[in-house]
Design a protein around this motif. Structure first.
Motif, PDB file in Angstrom:
ATOM      1  N   ARG A 198       0.821  -1.203   0.000  1.00 51.90           N
ATOM      2  CA  ARG A 198       0.000   0.000   0.000  1.00 51.90           C
ATOM      3  C   ARG A 198       0.864   1.265   0.000  1.00 51.90           C
ATOM      4  O   ARG A 198       0.424   2.328  -0.434  1.00 51.90           O
ATOM      5  N   GLY A 257      15.292   2.115  -9.538  1.00 55.77           N
ATOM      6  CA  GLY A 257      13.914   1.914  -9.979  1.00 55.77           C
ATOM      7  C   GLY A 257      13.057   3.118  -9.635  1.00 55.77           C
ATOM      8  O   GLY A 257      12.269   3.598 -10.453  1.00 55.77           O
ATOM      9  N   SER A 299       0.991   9.245  -6.683  1.00 56.99           N
ATOM     10  CA  SER A 299       2.373   9.468  -7.103  1.00 56.99           C
ATOM     11  C   SER A 299       2.466  10.135  -8.468  1.00 56.99           C
ATOM     12  O   SER A 299       3.553  10.394  -8.957  1.00 56.99           O
ATOM     13  N   HIS A 300       1.319  10.393  -9.109  1.00 57.27           N
ATOM     14  CA  HIS A 300       1.270  11.036 -10.427  1.00 57.27           C
ATOM     15  C   HIS A 300       1.980  10.211 -11.498  1.00 57.27           C
ATOM     16  O   HIS A 300       2.556  10.759 -12.427  1.00 57.27           O
ATOM     17  N   HIS A 333       3.799   1.473  -1.520  1.00 51.53           N
ATOM     18  CA  HIS A 333       4.699   1.465  -2.678  1.00 51.53           C
ATOM     19  C   HIS A 333       4.642   2.803  -3.434  1.00 51.53           C
ATOM     20  O   HIS A 333       3.562   3.325  -3.677  1.00 51.53           O
ATOM     21  N   GLY A 334       5.814   3.313  -3.774  1.00 55.59           N
ATOM     22  CA  GLY A 334       5.870   4.548  -4.548  1.00 55.59           C
ATOM     23  C   GLY A 334       5.663   5.804  -3.714  1.00 55.59           C
ATOM     24  O   GLY A 334       5.641   6.908  -4.243  1.00 55.59           O
ATOM     25  N   LYS A 335       5.483   5.640  -2.409  1.00 53.68           N
ATOM     26  CA  LYS A 335       5.166   6.779  -1.553  1.00 53.68           C
ATOM     27  C   LYS A 335       6.420   7.326  -0.846  1.00 53.68           C
ATOM     28  O   LYS A 335       7.369   6.604  -0.605  1.00 53.68           O
ATOM     29  N   TYR A 360       3.167  11.232   1.608  1.00 54.37           N
ATOM     30  CA  TYR A 360       1.941  10.483   1.806  1.00 54.37           C
ATOM     31  C   TYR A 360       1.544  10.395   3.269  1.00 54.37           C
ATOM     32  O   TYR A 360       0.377  10.600   3.600  1.00 54.37           O
ATOM     33  N   LEU A 417      14.054   6.224  -8.943  1.00 56.03           N
ATOM     34  CA  LEU A 417      14.470   7.465  -9.605  1.00 56.03           C
ATOM     35  C   LEU A 417      14.151   7.443 -11.090  1.00 56.03           C
ATOM     36  O   LEU A 417      13.955   8.476 -11.702  1.00 56.03           O
ATOM     37  N   ARG A 418      14.118   6.221 -11.646  1.00 56.27           N
ATOM     38  CA  ARG A 418      13.902   6.136 -13.093  1.00 56.27           C
ATOM     39  C   ARG A 418      12.443   6.296 -13.490  1.00 56.27           C
ATOM     40  O   ARG A 418      12.131   6.540 -14.637  1.00 56.27           O
ATOM     41  N   GLN A 419      11.556   6.058 -12.544  1.00 53.95           N
ATOM     42  CA  GLN A 419      10.155   6.184 -12.887  1.00 53.95           C
ATOM     43  C   GLN A 419       9.795   7.656 -13.043  1.00 53.95           C
ATOM     44  O   GLN A 419       9.933   8.434 -12.115  1.00 53.95           O
ATOM     45  N   GLU A 420       9.332   8.030 -14.230  1.00 61.08           N
ATOM     46  CA  GLU A 420       8.891   9.409 -14.427  1.00 61.08           C
ATOM     47  C   GLU A 420       7.470   9.592 -13.928  1.00 61.08           C
ATOM     48  O   GLU A 420       6.743   8.620 -13.761  1.00 61.08           O
ATOM     49  N   THR A 421       7.074  10.830 -13.696  1.00 58.64           N
ATOM     50  CA  THR A 421       5.678  11.103 -13.377  1.00 58.64           C
ATOM     51  C   THR A 421       5.034  11.707 -14.627  1.00 58.64           C
ATOM     52  O   THR A 421       5.714  12.037 -15.596  1.00 58.64           O
ATOM     53  N   ALA A 435       3.141   6.870 -17.077  1.00 56.95           N
ATOM     54  CA  ALA A 435       4.419   7.526 -17.375  1.00 56.95           C
ATOM     55  C   ALA A 435       5.507   6.470 -17.566  1.00 56.95           C
ATOM     56  O   ALA A 435       5.475   5.424 -16.928  1.00 56.95           O
ATOM     57  N   PRO A 436       6.485   6.762 -18.429  1.00 53.65           N
ATOM     58  CA  PRO A 436       7.530   5.771 -18.691  1.00 53.65           C
ATOM     59  C   PRO A 436       8.616   5.783 -17.609  1.00 53.65           C
ATOM     60  O   PRO A 436       8.617   6.654 -16.751  1.00 53.65           O
ATOM     61  N   ARG A 437       9.476   4.812 -17.709  1.00 50.38           N
ATOM     62  CA  ARG A 437      10.706   4.847 -16.919  1.00 50.38           C
ATOM     63  C   ARG A 437      11.802   5.413 -17.807  1.00 50.38           C
ATOM     64  O   ARG A 437      11.758   5.291 -19.021  1.00 50.38           O
ATOM     65  N   ILE A 438      12.752   6.051 -17.174  1.00 55.12           N
ATOM     66  CA  ILE A 438      13.854   6.618 -17.946  1.00 55.12           C
ATOM     67  C   ILE A 438      14.909   5.540 -18.107  1.00 55.12           C
ATOM     68  O   ILE A 438      15.325   4.932 -17.133  1.00 55.12           O
TER      69      ILE A 438
END
Lengths: 332, 244
Positions: A18, A321, B42-43, A20-22, A168, A323-327, B239-242
């Protein structure tokens, strides 16, 4: 420490997924004290490096943070600044208690009472300036941000959670974060899957739980101001509370509007409702400095090379992982 | 006022897909039907949903309004529905509740509180360049996603001159799924392109899709998935991953 509202506030047991990503704002001292209390050698001694320096807090901070990042959770650690005047009495009291515990621990050790030793030793925990500085050095090498609050770390963590949409929840074991206005409080996040019950050699499984301030207030049928009053009646870091008044009775009292009858200084409310906090918190997560981390933990503080090596790998991978995820924000 | 009747199983699958992205959903009730547009906290992803009036058996609405629903709670309610049940959704202004009534062998009414949800009414659709539109059967796409999950937590989707390639690489190995244009429902590639995505988002969303999915891809750009579930027209953006 903090106020004990366990009996009256509703909570929800959750899975780590729950979160995750926060990003969580973590009460740093709250977490560090737990590490120092829980992470012990057999026989109850804290972990120490070859130069005799305590490393239990570093071990906990390092491995727990790695686990969180691997779960996709990013902690922002908030350290305490100068405590408010009203807390000094409490802190003096704690110091005295710790001194006594320290003496008892020494005696228990001499007399070979291992369980008593472990009990008193964990009661006599204190943090030195150096230990705190080392924990911040460690975070910096890990690429994990921290912030020094002007006053209470917990208040700052709550303020961030309420004002910064990226954050969060507050992570802390104390309920004070709710009093400070944290919209969400996550408990059992910085401790591992099992936890020793105080004073006993018994472990129980712990899973994270989430407390939603507006839900708590709705269920109790009171406002945040009133929740603060309940806390003040029970006793907080700033006052002793009313003798014989537990959370349930205090809640009844506040609901029936008799708070003023107990002679608790009403100005204490503002310590929770309008605490000293900073509005200019900047933070960023980055990849760990692997070689410096190895040097700091293994060379400087004698951590196991193999275990550190694996953890550094997991941290690097997890952070990559994240840092690489864009928003989507840049595509509007 | 608001009162609408729909097949319970349709509403169940709609709630399930919303729940894979957000926990609290601001549902807009308009004269033409229901709409929802929201991003996860998280957008990273966005869902845009349109459930036209004609997908309901009956649909009556007063003035346009937004009702906030706790998606988890509503899923729990929907799990109590029977496959042949009808569902009547009614907003009760007085108690600020949403009444969900299953009509089948008996009539069972659940009351759920309407919650405050963050204002997302200003939320536009994200705008990004796409160079490929690919129509694929959900089961084929889901297989590619499940295969990739064995080795990695992310997947590269690549549109080549004649195929859609799904590729994942992890510590224990790598996996490649190639779907040539002859076997695809639709295949328009202006320019070959490739983007990488988090697998858990794609797995969660694609899980309950059964029909065809139209995928729009770009170079290191978000993915847009168009599909239908329970009569709702859904756009999902991730959104993609870089990749370096």
């Amino acid at each position: 420490m903090g106020v004990d509202l366990r009996d009256i506030v509703p909570r929800e047991d959750i899975e780590f997924s729950r979160l995750h990503g926060k990003i969580l704002s973590v009460d740093a001292l709250n977490a560090l004290y737990q590490f120092l209390a829980i992470i012990r050698q057999q026989g109850g001694e804290v972990l120490k490096d070859s130069k005799g320096r305590t490393t239990s807090h570093l071990s906990g901070l390092f491995y727990r943070t790695v686990n969180l990042v691997e779960l996709g959770i990013r902690p922002l650690y908030i350290y305490d600044g100068r405590p408010p005047e009203q807390k000094l009495a409490t802190l003096r009291g704690r110091k005295k208690h710790k001194d006594t515990a320290q003496q008892r621990a020494v005696r228990a050790k001499v007399e070979g009472r291992t369980e008593d030793y472990a009990k008193y030793a964990s009661q006599s925990l204190t943090f030195t300036t150096e230990m705190l500085a080392e924990s911040k050095d460690l975070l910096a090498l890990m690429g994990i941000p921290f912030f020094d609050a002007p006053a209470e770390g917990e208040a700052q963590a709550a303020h961030l959670c309420a004002t910064d949409p990226r954050i969060y929840a507050v992570a802390s074991q104390d309920y004070d974060a709710l009093l400070f206005g944290a919209p969400l409080l996550a408990r059992n996040v910085t401790i591992s899957g099992r936890r020793k019950l105080p004073g006993r050699s018994v472990y129980r499984e712990v899973s994270p739980e989430l407390l939603d301030l507006s839900f708590v207030l709705g269920e109790l049928g009171i406002t945040r101001e009133q929740l603060v009053e309940v806390a003040l009646l029970v006793g907080t870091d700033y006052n002793d509370g009313v003798k014989g008044l537990g959370p349930k009775k205090a809640l009844e009292a506040v609901r029936s509007g008799t708070f003023d009858d107990y002679g608790v200084d009403p100005s204490l409310r503002d310590l929770f409702l309008a605490p000293a906090v900073s509005d200019s918190v900047r933070y960023a997560f980055s990849l760990p400095d692997a070689s410096e981390l190895r040097r700091f933990l293994c060379t400087e503080h004698d951590f196991s090379k193999m275990r550190v090596e694996r953890a550094v790998e997991r941290l690097t991978k997890g952070m990559e992982g994240l840092l690489r995820q864009e928003t989507l924000d840049q595509w509007f | 006022m608001f009162e609408a009747k729909i097949e319970a199983k349709n509403w169940k699958s709609i709630i399930s897909i919303i729940g894979s992205i957000i926990e609290e959903a601001p549902l807009k009730l308009t004269a033409d039907g229901m709409t929802l547009r929201a991003m996860d906290p998280s957008h990273i992803s966005l869902i845009d949903l349109e459930l036209p009036k004609d997908q309901f058996i009956s649909y009556e609405v007063g003035s346009e309004r937004v009702v906030g629903i706790d998606v988890d709670e509503m899923s729990r309610v929907m799990s109590r529905g029977k496959p042949t049940d009808m569902l009547v959704i009614k907003v009760d202004e007085e108690t600020n509740k949403l009444f969900m009534t299953f009509v089948g062998e008996s009539t069972r009414r659940f009351g759920l509180p309407i919650i405050d949800t963050p204002e997302q009414s200003q939320l536009k659709m994200p705008n990004f360049p796409t160079s490929a539109i690919i129509g694929i059967d959900a089961s084929v796409f889901k297989d590619g996603i499940k295969d990739a999950s064995i080795v990695a937590d992310h997947i590269a989707l690549e549109a080549t001159a004649d195929a859609l390639v799904m590729r994942a690489e992890g510590d224990i190995g790598d996996i490649e799924t190639r779907i040539t244009k002859e076997t695809l429902v639709e295949f328009k590639v202006q320019e070959p392109c490739k983007s990488t995505f988090n697998l858990s988002y794609l797995a969660d969303v694609s899980g309950s899709i059964t029909g065809p999915i139209s995928i729009e891809l770009g170079m290191d750009a978000p993915i847009l998935m168009n599909f239908e579930i329970g009569g709702a027209i859904i756009k999902f953006v991730l959104a993609p991953r870089i990749e370096r």
